[in-house]
Enzyme design. Sequence first.
Site, PDB file in Angstrom:
ATOM      1  N   PHE A  65      -1.558  34.112 -20.091  1.00 26.49           N
ATOM      2  CA  PHE A  65      -0.354  33.927 -20.888  1.00 26.49           C
ATOM      3  C   PHE A  65      -0.552  32.820 -21.918  1.00 26.49           C
ATOM      4  O   PHE A  65      -0.091  32.912 -23.059  1.00 26.49           O
ATOM      5  CB  PHE A  65       0.832  33.613 -19.985  1.00 26.49           C
ATOM      6  CG  PHE A  65       2.168  33.903 -20.617  1.00 26.49           C
ATOM      7  CD1 PHE A  65       2.720  35.173 -20.575  1.00 26.49           C
ATOM      8  CD2 PHE A  65       2.884  32.898 -21.261  1.00 26.49           C
ATOM      9  CE1 PHE A  65       3.951  35.437 -21.162  1.00 26.49           C
ATOM     10  CE2 PHE A  65       4.100  33.149 -21.853  1.00 26.49           C
ATOM     11  CZ  PHE A  65       4.642  34.431 -21.803  1.00 26.49           C
ATOM     12  N   PHE A 107       0.826  -1.200   0.000  1.00 28.12           N
ATOM     13  CA  PHE A 107       0.000   0.000   0.000  1.00 28.12           C
ATOM     14  C   PHE A 107       0.870   1.263   0.000  1.00 28.12           C
ATOM     15  O   PHE A 107       1.766   1.400   0.833  1.00 28.12           O
ATOM     16  CB  PHE A 107      -0.902  -0.031   1.244  1.00 28.12           C
ATOM     17  CG  PHE A 107      -1.745   1.195   1.449  1.00 28.12           C
ATOM     18  CD1 PHE A 107      -2.748   1.536   0.551  1.00 28.12           C
ATOM     19  CD2 PHE A 107      -1.541   2.009   2.560  1.00 28.12           C
ATOM     20  CE1 PHE A 107      -3.518   2.663   0.758  1.00 28.12           C
ATOM     21  CE2 PHE A 107      -2.318   3.141   2.771  1.00 28.12           C
ATOM     22  CZ  PHE A 107      -3.314   3.470   1.863  1.00 28.12           C
ATOM     23  N   VAL A 127       3.923  32.370 -12.306  1.00 26.93           N
ATOM     24  CA  VAL A 127       4.385  32.261 -13.688  1.00 26.93           C
ATOM     25  C   VAL A 127       3.313  32.806 -14.627  1.00 26.93           C
ATOM     26  O   VAL A 127       2.132  32.870 -14.280  1.00 26.93           O
ATOM     27  CB  VAL A 127       4.715  30.782 -14.005  1.00 26.93           C
ATOM     28  CG1 VAL A 127       3.442  29.956 -14.190  1.00 26.93           C
ATOM     29  CG2 VAL A 127       5.595  30.662 -15.241  1.00 26.93           C
TER      30      VAL A 127
END
Length: 574
Positions: A465, A112, A380
């Site tokens: 952007f 796990f 950014v």
Amino acid sequence: MAKTIAAQLVAQLAKAGVKRVHGVVGDSLNGFVDEIRKQGNIEWIHYRHEEAAAFAAGAEAQLTGTLAVCAGSCGPGNLHLINGLYDCHRSMAPVLAIAAHIPSMEIGTGYFQETHPELLFKECSHYCETISSARQMPRVLQIAMQNAVGQRGVAVITISGDVALEEIEDDSLEHTLMQRLPAVRPHDADLDLLAGMINTAKKITLLCGSGCAGAHDELINFGAKTLSPMVHALRGKEHVAYDNPYDVGMTGLIGFASGYHAMEDSDLLLLLGTDFPYTNWYPTKSKIVQIDLRPERLGRRCKLDLGLVGTIKETLAALLPLIEQKDDRSHLEQSLNNYINSKKELSAHASSTNTPIHPEYLTTVLSAAADPDAIFTCDVGEPTVWAARYVDMTKDRRLIGSFNHGSMASAMPQAIGAQLEYPGRQVISMSGDGGFAMLMGDILTILQYNLPVKIVIYNNSSLGFVAMEMKVAGMPPYATDLKNPNFAKMAAAIGMKGIRVEDPAALPGAIDEALMHDGPVLVDVVVNSSALVMPPKIDVKQAKGFGIYMMKQVWNGKGGEVWDTLKTNFLQKE
């Protein structure tokens, strides 16, 4: 007297000067976290997401130059660190990551949460090793810390929770940690060769990067003697741009036309402590000399006429006596005039009357109102552009972001790390709406520790952007829209001061109110989504692509968007 590996680890970190560990608790970290509680000489800072913890550790390391630490529990816990650690590594931030592992007897069984952290972190670290035995301590930890500090980057140690609780004989040896980088300069013969190139050159330009930290006086003295304009890369801005009569701005896609022309018009370009990656922005006819502390960086971006290894401060100090005083100021004056014109052009975009608010105007107001020693972090994309162009630097201001890795969501967690380290200074996160939302949960970390961080969100309801990149490629923006809440109301709902600004006339008062508040504040500013990031040089392909985009929008019945873009970016500003 015997102690556990976890106890030795905490004691060794404290001795190395570590003040805090950034992370999220988990069972595989229990032994380590409990030792932090018991020893009481290191603070555990609890985050909502491990990626934020790594960004915060990176900000602390960049601002101080000393070792910072983050930690994640086994499997998904430490896996969440990896993006932040990539940013730390590429920013040369000395960070140690402690990656807890699954129970040692289960490694290799597909247990796990099993991962292989020694493989996962290999590419974003100088050193990544597993502690599987008490006999490896304290040497492996010491080596990891030396790698992080000495090579300036990330080191990772992996340790299973059960191994951390194994006992180790108390180690009485003294362990030292290098805190300062060595002072290095080129060989005398190489300095003579460089001096000869400088003395015969007519037009010298410097491109200055983050390696110029601490060398401001030497740069000014060099500029005075060679009359050379100084262009800076983004990471060089905070070290070069203040109190500098030779500064002509930044180059690159988000820079100034003056920076580009100062390099293109030179006959000798000196690259000082920069690994500026964009090959298309280097001059086509100049001789190029690169000076860097890291030899592997020499010549990997462009063809060099000379490459030298050295720290910038010591190299310039040794070089100055060998250089003849220049008297022709024409190249410098032309570059400075270009810079004045570039700034005038950019200032025209910072209109105080247009609605929606121009992001350029928001940044201008923010820069003017902030303290002389404020620390700015920026996301950014567009916030980085506005910070690069409109945040004025002083000797004591700092500007950090994900400038090399280019990751979204860095600004707010970096602001957390900065504010923890400097509780008495203004820390301002210039957050994009997309970047803020990505790691929005850690606004609760700011609230929990009552950190007076000022989060300013550039809310244009878009991945701005990315949309601009699509437009330049001739494509209409797709899948870039964001349906945002009223972030100010959201902040108020969790107990933080929130301010919403839509009217440009209200902006200066709102910024002043936020900066004067003695606790955390979120300022949600609705900004113009049509603002374009115009590069300092536009090639034919970019111009063609943008023209195609505009024609497509008109043909598709979206002429209003085209008009908004024209009005915002090209028509006369009021």
